[in-house]
Design a protein around this motif. Sequence first.
Motif, PDB file in Angstrom:
ATOM      1  N   LEU A  94       0.828  -1.203   0.000  1.00 44.52           N
ATOM      2  CA  LEU A  94       0.000   0.000   0.000  1.00 44.52           C
ATOM      3  C   LEU A  94       0.864   1.256   0.000  1.00 44.52           C
ATOM      4  O   LEU A  94       0.600   2.199  -0.766  1.00 44.52           O
ATOM      5  N   THR A  95       1.890   1.280   0.837  1.00 45.28           N
ATOM      6  CA  THR A  95       2.674   2.504   1.052  1.00 45.28           C
ATOM      7  C   THR A  95       3.913   2.603   0.168  1.00 45.28           C
ATOM      8  O   THR A  95       4.460   3.682  -0.001  1.00 45.28           O
ATOM      9  N   LYS A  96       4.400   1.476  -0.351  1.00 45.43           N
ATOM     10  CA  LYS A  96       5.540   1.442  -1.277  1.00 45.43           C
ATOM     11  C   LYS A  96       6.714   2.317  -0.814  1.00 45.43           C
ATOM     12  O   LYS A  96       7.181   3.208  -1.532  1.00 45.43           O
ATOM     13  N   PRO A  97       7.245   2.060   0.382  1.00 45.69           N
ATOM     14  CA  PRO A  97       8.348   2.890   0.893  1.00 45.69           C
ATOM     15  C   PRO A  97       9.664   2.601   0.183  1.00 45.69           C
ATOM     16  O   PRO A  97       9.938   1.460  -0.202  1.00 45.69           O
ATOM     17  N   ASN A  98      10.478   3.620   0.036  1.00 47.34           N
ATOM     18  CA  ASN A  98      11.830   3.420  -0.500  1.00 47.34           C
ATOM     19  C   ASN A  98      12.738   2.790   0.556  1.00 47.34           C
ATOM     20  O   ASN A  98      13.597   1.974   0.249  1.00 47.34           O
ATOM     21  N   ILE A  99      12.544   3.202   1.805  1.00 48.92           N
ATOM     22  CA  ILE A  99      13.384   2.755   2.913  1.00 48.92           C
ATOM     23  C   ILE A  99      12.496   2.270   4.049  1.00 48.92           C
ATOM     24  O   ILE A  99      11.475   2.890   4.358  1.00 48.92           O
ATOM     25  N   CYS A 100      12.885   1.153   4.677  1.00 52.00           N
ATOM     26  CA  CYS A 100      12.185   0.665   5.852  1.00 52.00           C
ATOM     27  C   CYS A 100      13.135   0.601   7.041  1.00 52.00           C
ATOM     28  O   CYS A 100      14.299   0.199   6.901  1.00 52.00           O
ATOM     29  N   LEU A 101      12.638   1.003   8.200  1.00 45.71           N
ATOM     30  CA  LEU A 101      13.371   0.885   9.454  1.00 45.71           C
ATOM     31  C   LEU A 101      12.700  -0.196  10.287  1.00 45.71           C
ATOM     32  O   LEU A 101      11.480  -0.182  10.461  1.00 45.71           O
ATOM     33  N   ILE A 102      13.506  -1.132  10.792  1.00 45.74           N
ATOM     34  CA  ILE A 102      12.975  -2.217  11.615  1.00 45.74           C
ATOM     35  C   ILE A 102      13.802  -2.316  12.890  1.00 45.74           C
ATOM     36  O   ILE A 102      14.887  -1.744  12.995  1.00 45.74           O
ATOM     37  N   GLY A 103      13.310  -3.086  13.864  1.00 51.88           N
ATOM     38  CA  GLY A 103      13.963  -3.197  15.157  1.00 51.88           C
ATOM     39  C   GLY A 103      15.129  -4.168  15.173  1.00 51.88           C
ATOM     40  O   GLY A 103      15.597  -4.650  14.146  1.00 51.88           O
ATOM     41  N   SER A 104      15.565  -4.488  16.375  1.00 53.87           N
ATOM     42  CA  SER A 104      16.743  -5.337  16.576  1.00 53.87           C
ATOM     43  C   SER A 104      16.406  -6.818  16.427  1.00 53.87           C
ATOM     44  O   SER A 104      15.302  -7.259  16.762  1.00 53.87           O
ATOM     45  N   SER A 105      17.386  -7.584  15.954  1.00 57.36           N
ATOM     46  CA  SER A 105      17.196  -9.025  15.782  1.00 57.36           C
ATOM     47  C   SER A 105      17.175  -9.751  17.118  1.00 57.36           C
ATOM     48  O   SER A 105      16.520 -10.782  17.275  1.00 57.36           O
ATOM     49  N   TYR A 106      17.911  -9.204  18.086  1.00 57.58           N
ATOM     50  CA  TYR A 106      17.919  -9.775  19.438  1.00 57.58           C
ATOM     51  C   TYR A 106      17.842  -8.629  20.415  1.00 57.58           C
ATOM     52  O   TYR A 106      18.554  -7.624  20.268  1.00 57.58           O
ATOM     53  N   ASP A 107      16.986  -8.766  21.429  1.00 58.57           N
ATOM     54  CA  ASP A 107      16.870  -7.677  22.390  1.00 58.57           C
ATOM     55  C   ASP A 107      16.332  -8.206  23.709  1.00 58.57           C
ATOM     56  O   ASP A 107      15.945  -9.378  23.827  1.00 58.57           O
ATOM     57  N   ARG A 108      16.290  -7.337  24.708  1.00 54.48           N
ATOM     58  CA  ARG A 108      15.814  -7.709  26.045  1.00 54.48           C
ATOM     59  C   ARG A 108      14.373  -8.225  25.990  1.00 54.48           C
ATOM     60  O   ARG A 108      14.046  -9.210  26.635  1.00 54.48           O
ATOM     61  N   HIS A 109      13.509  -7.550  25.234  1.00 54.98           N
ATOM     62  CA  HIS A 109      12.105  -7.955  25.119  1.00 54.98           C
ATOM     63  C   HIS A 109      11.969  -8.949  23.971  1.00 54.98           C
ATOM     64  O   HIS A 109      12.340  -8.644  22.835  1.00 54.98           O
TER      65      HIS A 109
END
Length: 240
Positions: A94-109
């Motif tokens: 739907l949004t067709k972003p050029n760049i995506c930001l995602i979280g960490s592969s391993y984390d406390r939560h």
Amino acid sequence: MKLDILVFAAHPDDAELNAGGTISALVSEGNKVGIIDLTKGEMGTRGNAITRSEEVNKASHILGIDYRINLDLGDSLINNTRENQIKLIEQIRLTKPNICLIGSSYDRHPDHGKATQLSLDSLFYSGLSKIKTMLHGIEQDAFRPTLILQYMQDRPFEPDFIFDISKHWETKKRAVLAFSSQFNVVANDSEPETYISSSKYFSQIEARARHYGHVAGFEMGEAFKKLNGKIGLSSFKDIR
């Protein structure tokens, strides 16, 4: 709804807490930015889904983003199923972003790592034309963003680059503190203190921004890893 940047977050406040300065900077440059919250944060010790929703609206207004939606996949219940992938793929197409930001592969939560893998798989599968999706009765075209970046969460990693948020720290601070049930809460409040609710935690967030800013020659910075694609330079003038 065409976006330049799309941010995935396991919980409401994850985007603000870990990439809020970068989001503010990108918006100020005229980019269209959106956030996809995968859960309502309903399992948090403090507040509830209703207060979180109100806080999300305040934070989104402060950041000036163009789009935000909550997929309600279940706080503490995020699973990398095809059903959940389709929900993300629909938003990517739907949004067709050029760049995506995602979280960490391993984390406390645990939700953070699960959300990241779900996001990564969905971003790849979104480019497969044989995976069909319909939204509002319209068949969607396959789409995959050019660049995926991973933002740092509770546990640090060795970043590929640091983004200058010096001019946007105060906006990030206001966006984070819009989640008033979660951060900088008075100790004798009616709800119990948590790992993130004391002022000490927020001081750590500021210290991290100052540390990574110092490493890169800025006052304040946010750290990222590059997961796909290339970051190109047209001039060495772009290098500080």
